[in-house]
Design a protein around this motif. Sequence first.
Motif, PDB file in Angstrom:
ATOM      1  N   TYR A 218       0.834  -1.209   0.000  1.00 59.29           N
ATOM      2  CA  TYR A 218       0.000   0.000   0.000  1.00 59.29           C
ATOM      3  C   TYR A 218       0.867   1.258   0.000  1.00 59.29           C
ATOM      4  N   ASN A 219       1.993   1.191   0.682  1.00 62.32           N
ATOM      5  CA  ASN A 219       2.859   2.373   0.796  1.00 62.32           C
ATOM      6  C   ASN A 219       3.600   2.690  -0.500  1.00 62.32           C
ATOM      7  N   ASN A 220       3.604   1.759  -1.447  1.00 67.27           N
ATOM      8  CA  ASN A 220       4.260   1.980  -2.731  1.00 67.27           C
ATOM      9  C   ASN A 220       3.252   2.431  -3.785  1.00 67.27           C
ATOM     10  N   THR A 221       3.774   2.813  -4.942  1.00 68.26           N
ATOM     11  CA  THR A 221       2.935   3.247  -6.058  1.00 68.26           C
ATOM     12  C   THR A 221       3.059   2.234  -7.187  1.00 68.26           C
ATOM     13  N   TYR A 222       1.928   1.827  -7.744  1.00 61.25           N
ATOM     14  CA  TYR A 222       1.907   0.857  -8.830  1.00 61.25           C
ATOM     15  C   TYR A 222       1.112   1.413 -10.003  1.00 61.25           C
ATOM     16  N   SER A 223       1.450   0.948 -11.191  1.00 61.81           N
ATOM     17  CA  SER A 223       0.748   1.431 -12.376  1.00 61.81           C
ATOM     18  C   SER A 223       0.527   0.282 -13.355  1.00 61.81           C
ATOM     19  N   LEU A 224      -0.456   0.469 -14.216  1.00 66.35           N
ATOM     20  CA  LEU A 224      -0.738  -0.457 -15.307  1.00 66.35           C
ATOM     21  C   LEU A 224      -0.356   0.208 -16.616  1.00 66.35           C
ATOM     22  N   SER A 225       0.079  -0.595 -17.577  1.00 69.30           N
ATOM     23  CA  SER A 225       0.490  -0.055 -18.867  1.00 69.30           C
ATOM     24  C   SER A 225      -0.271  -0.736 -19.989  1.00 69.30           C
ATOM     25  N   ASP A 226      -0.703   0.055 -20.980  1.00 69.71           N
ATOM     26  CA  ASP A 226      -1.335  -0.517 -22.154  1.00 69.71           C
ATOM     27  C   ASP A 226      -0.370  -0.570 -23.329  1.00 69.71           C
ATOM     28  N   GLY A 227       0.906  -0.380 -23.024  1.00 61.72           N
ATOM     29  CA  GLY A 227       1.934  -0.373 -24.060  1.00 61.72           C
ATOM     30  C   GLY A 227       2.306   1.015 -24.510  1.00 61.72           C
ATOM     31  N   THR A 228       1.398   1.937 -24.274  1.00 64.10           N
ATOM     32  CA  THR A 228       1.658   3.332 -24.661  1.00 64.10           C
ATOM     33  C   THR A 228       1.642   4.245 -23.453  1.00 64.10           C
ATOM     34  N   ASN A 229       0.621   4.081 -22.633  1.00 66.13           N
ATOM     35  CA  ASN A 229       0.457   4.938 -21.461  1.00 66.13           C
ATOM     36  C   ASN A 229       0.488   4.115 -20.185  1.00 66.13           C
ATOM     37  N   ASN A 230       0.918   4.764 -19.112  1.00 62.31           N
ATOM     38  CA  ASN A 230       0.894   4.158 -17.791  1.00 62.31           C
ATOM     39  C   ASN A 230      -0.225   4.779 -16.965  1.00 62.31           C
ATOM     40  N   TYR A 231      -0.937   3.933 -16.229  1.00 61.17           N
ATOM     41  CA  TYR A 231      -2.039   4.398 -15.410  1.00 61.17           C
ATOM     42  C   TYR A 231      -1.792   3.998 -13.969  1.00 61.17           C
ATOM     43  N   GLU A 232      -1.702   4.971 -13.117  1.00 63.08           N
ATOM     44  CA  GLU A 232      -1.451   4.684 -11.708  1.00 63.08           C
ATOM     45  C   GLU A 232      -2.678   4.039 -11.071  1.00 63.08           C
ATOM     46  N   ILE A 233      -2.440   2.993 -10.307  1.00 63.29           N
ATOM     47  CA  ILE A 233      -3.522   2.309  -9.617  1.00 63.29           C
ATOM     48  C   ILE A 233      -3.824   3.043  -8.318  1.00 63.29           C
ATOM     49  N   SER A 246      -1.531 -19.638  -2.897  1.00 66.48           N
ATOM     50  CA  SER A 246      -2.155 -20.874  -2.419  1.00 66.48           C
ATOM     51  C   SER A 246      -1.609 -21.344  -1.073  1.00 66.48           C
ATOM     52  N   ASN A 247      -0.397 -20.895  -0.729  1.00 74.18           N
ATOM     53  CA  ASN A 247       0.197 -21.286   0.556  1.00 74.18           C
ATOM     54  C   ASN A 247      -0.040 -20.256   1.646  1.00 74.18           C
ATOM     55  N   TYR A 248      -0.710 -19.173   1.274  1.00 77.17           N
ATOM     56  CA  TYR A 248      -1.004 -18.088   2.215  1.00 77.17           C
ATOM     57  C   TYR A 248       0.268 -17.475   2.809  1.00 77.17           C
ATOM     58  N   THR A 249       1.315 -17.430   1.994  1.00 76.70           N
ATOM     59  CA  THR A 249       2.579 -16.878   2.490  1.00 76.70           C
ATOM     60  C   THR A 249       2.949 -15.557   1.815  1.00 76.70           C
ATOM     61  N   GLU A 250       2.347 -15.280   0.673  1.00 76.98           N
ATOM     62  CA  GLU A 250       2.646 -14.054  -0.084  1.00 76.98           C
ATOM     63  C   GLU A 250       1.357 -13.455  -0.618  1.00 76.98           C
ATOM     64  N   LEU A 251       1.459 -12.199  -0.991  1.00 74.46           N
ATOM     65  CA  LEU A 251       0.323 -11.515  -1.614  1.00 74.46           C
ATOM     66  C   LEU A 251       0.647 -11.247  -3.080  1.00 74.46           C
ATOM     67  N   THR A 252      -0.340 -11.432  -3.913  1.00 74.33           N
ATOM     68  CA  THR A 252      -0.181 -11.134  -5.331  1.00 74.33           C
ATOM     69  C   THR A 252      -1.264 -10.149  -5.755  1.00 74.33           C
ATOM     70  N   LEU A 253      -1.056  -9.519  -6.895  1.00 73.50           N
ATOM     71  CA  LEU A 253      -2.034  -8.588  -7.428  1.00 73.50           C
ATOM     72  C   LEU A 253      -2.860  -9.278  -8.504  1.00 73.50           C
ATOM     73  N   ARG A 254      -4.145  -9.134  -8.447  1.00 71.69           N
ATOM     74  CA  ARG A 254      -5.016  -9.676  -9.486  1.00 71.69           C
ATOM     75  C   ARG A 254      -5.985  -8.577  -9.906  1.00 71.69           C
ATOM     76  N   GLU A 255      -6.525  -8.763 -11.099  1.00 73.42           N
ATOM     77  CA  GLU A 255      -7.526  -7.807 -11.573  1.00 73.42           C
ATOM     78  C   GLU A 255      -8.783  -7.958 -10.719  1.00 73.42           C
ATOM     79  N   SER A 256      -9.326  -6.857 -10.261  1.00 76.26           N
ATOM     80  CA  SER A 256     -10.532  -6.918  -9.429  1.00 76.26           C
ATOM     81  C   SER A 256     -11.766  -6.642 -10.256  1.00 76.26           C
TER      82      SER A 256
END
Length: 256
Positions: A218-233, A246-256
């Motif tokens: 949460y404290n970091n900044t992430y963005s998505l790219s369509d190949g041309t532009n970046n969009y901050e999440i 699946s092991n409940y040891t890490e967090l991953t990002l998925r499309e919501s």
Amino acid sequence: MLRKFYKNKFVFIPSVVLGVLILAYVSFGLWQYTTKSSQFAASTTLYGINIGNQSVNDAKATVNTQLANSKVIITANDVTIEDTAANLGVYISDSQLSQALSAQRLNRLVNPLFYKKHIAPLVSIDELQFQKSTLPAIPQDKQPPKNASFVVAEDQITIQDAVSGNSILLSDVAQNIVNTVFNPANANGTIQTTLKQVTPVLNTEILSKLKDKAQAIYNNTYSLSDGTNNYEISKPRLITMLIPNSNYTELTLRES
């Protein structure tokens, strides 16, 4: 005595032939055991799926393709869920495939002519993945269960408790799902069941172990790219995209 044995061709010749056959059989078994030791034997099938001459990784990829292409339909009361077996959490683990390969190699050593070419390793269903796929399909008027979730209060991650509710109980449909994918002769087409009280797998205890990692993301900044532009999440959306592995040891990002 020994000379008589050698002079008696009715004893000597069959003994030599028998010895040669035994040696050939043992040699063939050893050849079967050592040749392509990291691959399943030619024409090997896994629940009817051809995985002959494939490594464990290749066999897993073949199975995953089958799972991704296998449609499963479940009805519960007036709710219908239609999804792929892969999305519903069906899988065969690497360890199960490795054990099947080891067992086949041993079988080829002991019985090189008539070893089993059909294997049936244990099929598993990830309950968390099953719930992730089925819970959204339960309408709110059915009071579906709700997983525990991360929420934000003044830039600090907190946890909203899980809530039990009405959904599809995995144990009621698991075998029918497996049959639909791997044993269609014993499948009944659409899987019929009823909604029951279900406790979410993703609970407060699991998320509590991942809370610090969620805060760091949460404290970091992430963005998505369509190949041309970046969009901050946005940070509120970012939190909804966090999901444990699946092991409940890490967090991953998925499309919501």
